[in-house]
Design an enzyme around this catalytic site. Structure first.
Site, PDB file in Angstrom:
ATOM      1  N   ILE B 126       0.840  -1.209   0.000  1.00  0.00           N
ATOM      2  CA  ILE B 126       0.000   0.000   0.000  1.00  0.00           C
ATOM      3  C   ILE B 126       0.874   1.258   0.000  1.00  0.00           C
ATOM      4  O   ILE B 126       0.616   2.222   0.725  1.00  0.00           O
ATOM      5  CB  ILE B 126      -0.990   0.018   1.196  1.00  0.00           C
ATOM      6  CG1 ILE B 126      -0.266  -0.274   2.526  1.00  0.00           C
ATOM      7  CG2 ILE B 126      -2.136  -0.966   0.981  1.00  0.00           C
ATOM      8  CD1 ILE B 126      -1.152  -0.047   3.766  1.00  0.00           C
ATOM      9  N   PRO B 128       1.132   3.786  -2.125  1.00  0.00           N
ATOM     10  CA  PRO B 128       0.481   5.091  -2.368  1.00  0.00           C
ATOM     11  C   PRO B 128      -0.190   5.642  -1.104  1.00  0.00           C
ATOM     12  O   PRO B 128      -0.114   6.840  -0.823  1.00  0.00           O
ATOM     13  CB  PRO B 128      -0.553   4.770  -3.451  1.00  0.00           C
ATOM     14  CG  PRO B 128      -0.005   3.567  -4.158  1.00  0.00           C
ATOM     15  CD  PRO B 128       0.655   2.763  -3.073  1.00  0.00           C
ATOM     16  N   TYR B 129      -0.827   4.755  -0.336  1.00  0.00           N
ATOM     17  CA  TYR B 129      -1.431   5.182   0.930  1.00  0.00           C
ATOM     18  C   TYR B 129      -0.355   5.740   1.864  1.00  0.00           C
ATOM     19  O   TYR B 129      -0.535   6.799   2.480  1.00  0.00           O
ATOM     20  CB  TYR B 129      -2.147   3.993   1.580  1.00  0.00           C
ATOM     21  CG  TYR B 129      -2.642   4.256   2.978  1.00  0.00           C
ATOM     22  CD1 TYR B 129      -3.752   5.068   3.198  1.00  0.00           C
ATOM     23  CD2 TYR B 129      -2.004   3.703   4.088  1.00  0.00           C
ATOM     24  CE1 TYR B 129      -4.205   5.313   4.488  1.00  0.00           C
ATOM     25  CE2 TYR B 129      -2.456   3.933   5.372  1.00  0.00           C
ATOM     26  CZ  TYR B 129      -3.556   4.744   5.571  1.00  0.00           C
ATOM     27  OH  TYR B 129      -4.001   4.984   6.836  1.00  0.00           O
ATOM     28  N   TYR B 130       0.773   5.061   1.940  1.00  0.00           N
ATOM     29  CA  TYR B 130       1.865   5.544   2.786  1.00  0.00           C
ATOM     30  C   TYR B 130       2.383   6.911   2.331  1.00  0.00           C
ATOM     31  O   TYR B 130       2.717   7.764   3.148  1.00  0.00           O
ATOM     32  CB  TYR B 130       2.999   4.511   2.840  1.00  0.00           C
ATOM     33  CG  TYR B 130       2.906   3.646   4.072  1.00  0.00           C
ATOM     34  CD1 TYR B 130       3.592   3.992   5.232  1.00  0.00           C
ATOM     35  CD2 TYR B 130       2.084   2.531   4.096  1.00  0.00           C
ATOM     36  CE1 TYR B 130       3.491   3.231   6.381  1.00  0.00           C
ATOM     37  CE2 TYR B 130       1.969   1.756   5.245  1.00  0.00           C
ATOM     38  CZ  TYR B 130       2.676   2.110   6.381  1.00  0.00           C
ATOM     39  OH  TYR B 130       2.561   1.366   7.529  1.00  0.00           O
ATOM     40  N   LYS B 133      -0.037   9.528   3.578  1.00  0.00           N
ATOM     41  CA  LYS B 133       0.114   9.756   5.019  1.00  0.00           C
ATOM     42  C   LYS B 133       1.414  10.502   5.321  1.00  0.00           C
ATOM     43  O   LYS B 133       1.458  11.384   6.178  1.00  0.00           O
ATOM     44  CB  LYS B 133       0.086   8.420   5.780  1.00  0.00           C
ATOM     45  CG  LYS B 133      -1.209   7.643   5.662  1.00  0.00           C
ATOM     46  CD  LYS B 133      -2.429   8.400   6.163  1.00  0.00           C
ATOM     47  CE  LYS B 133      -2.531   8.437   7.674  1.00  0.00           C
ATOM     48  NZ  LYS B 133      -3.758   9.200   8.118  1.00  0.00           N
TER      49      LYS B 133
END
Lengths: 214, 214
Positions: B126, B128-130, B133
């Site tokens: 994940i 892109p999520y990281y 964030k």
């Protein structure tokens, strides 16, 4: 100046490479992702280096060694998946900024998008792309680099006109990629463009006239 | 303190709301996106306000008026599309920071993800999520707010144990959402947590012990 073009294989990148290669005052290095892209540039006598914007900062530092300026014109224009937008248009750009700072390459030109700086003016059909460009631009502005952020309107494949409008806040418009490349080229050593961010569309002024009026 | 919980309808949000509602020292306001979510909170005597993280900063300012602290625990955990990740986890978070600064709400707690601060430790499945964030957290740290960034490991629905480990750089681990909510609650007025960012997993210490050792 020796100029690293990040996104050299893109449409603006290719036009910029040509300008730099034909220039008496600059040298160019193309940064690309694939071996065959590098080979194609080398065949045209263009110095080329392979690096991945999804990789670590270190390989970007290696690509930057010996350069005096970097132009970031990589990215999708908003039509790849948002996952790549996050990893390339945002994180890849910020890693390039960090690499430039660490290597001591001071001059940085970012190709952004019209009004990426104003959330209320983002193009609603590609808002995630605009968000990525927005935060990449913020990182550029917060860096220690001598930056110029160029925010072109809708990109066209038409032949360049050499006539542009540049300003803090322009209405939506379009501009040929060839003219964007020419504005990048001209901005490199135009002191008036240092530490400046501006929208860019086709207009009435010559490039040097427009840049010196921003 | 009156605490606005952004992402009140999420699993951590709901547990935090319960803690705050039962607290003698705090008051709570739930921020949600839908009318029926607000109605559900109001039925439980929880003050609730409707605002959209994809909307303008002004509606977030309206939601924040009268509060002393804000907890940002909205977001997907990485399993919505990356387009929403950009618009909510990143831009929505930064807009909340800006709204808090503009309204004068000084205390800000961000729920992030383990090692979001170190690119080399991002969870590859994940990334892109990281990235989203990571840049949201940067904006929090660069703000004028009294922030705490809590970076929990893998979130579990197990009952809380009340035993945690908190630190700058922890190995991968997990933690029940109930414990994350308890750490947020405890952090609100723990001065040791001001202007601090830390990883959080299940461990051996009590929450107050762990927070006072960061």
């Amino acid at each position: 100046m020796k100029v690293l073009v990040v996104g050299a294989n893109g449409q603006i990148g290719q036009k910029l490479i040509e300008l730099l290669q034909n220039s008496s005052k600059h040298e160019v290095r193309a940064m690309v992702r694939k071996e065959e892209q590098a080979a194609a540039f080398k065949e045209k006598d263009v110095d080329a280096v392979i690096a991945d914007l999804e990789g670590g900062v270190n390989q970007l530092k290696d690509a930057l060694y010996g350069c005096d300026a970097v132009v970031f014109t990589a990215g999708s224009g908003g039509h790849t998946g948002a996952d790549k937008t996050l990893l390339i248009d945002l994180d890849g750009a910020v890693k390039t900024v960090e690499a430039a700072e660490q290597v001591g390459v001071k001059r940085f030109i970012m190709v952004s998008a019209l009004q990426a700086n104003n959330r209320e003016n983002w193009n609603n059909s590609i808002r995630p792309y605009y968000a990525a460009k927005h935060y990449a631009d913020r990182a550029v502005e917060q860096s220690s680099l001598i930056y110029t952020i160029i925010r072109p309107g809708g990109l066209l494949n038409d032949a360049g006109t050499g006539k542009i409008e540049a300003g803090e806040k322009l209405e939506r418009g379009t501009i040929p990629r060839e003219d964007v490349a020419a504005v990048i080229y001209e901005s490199l050593d135009t002191a008036r463009a240092f530490h400046r961010s501006f929208d860019l569309i086709t207009g009435e002024k010559s490039i040097s006239e427009a840049l010196n009026a921003i």
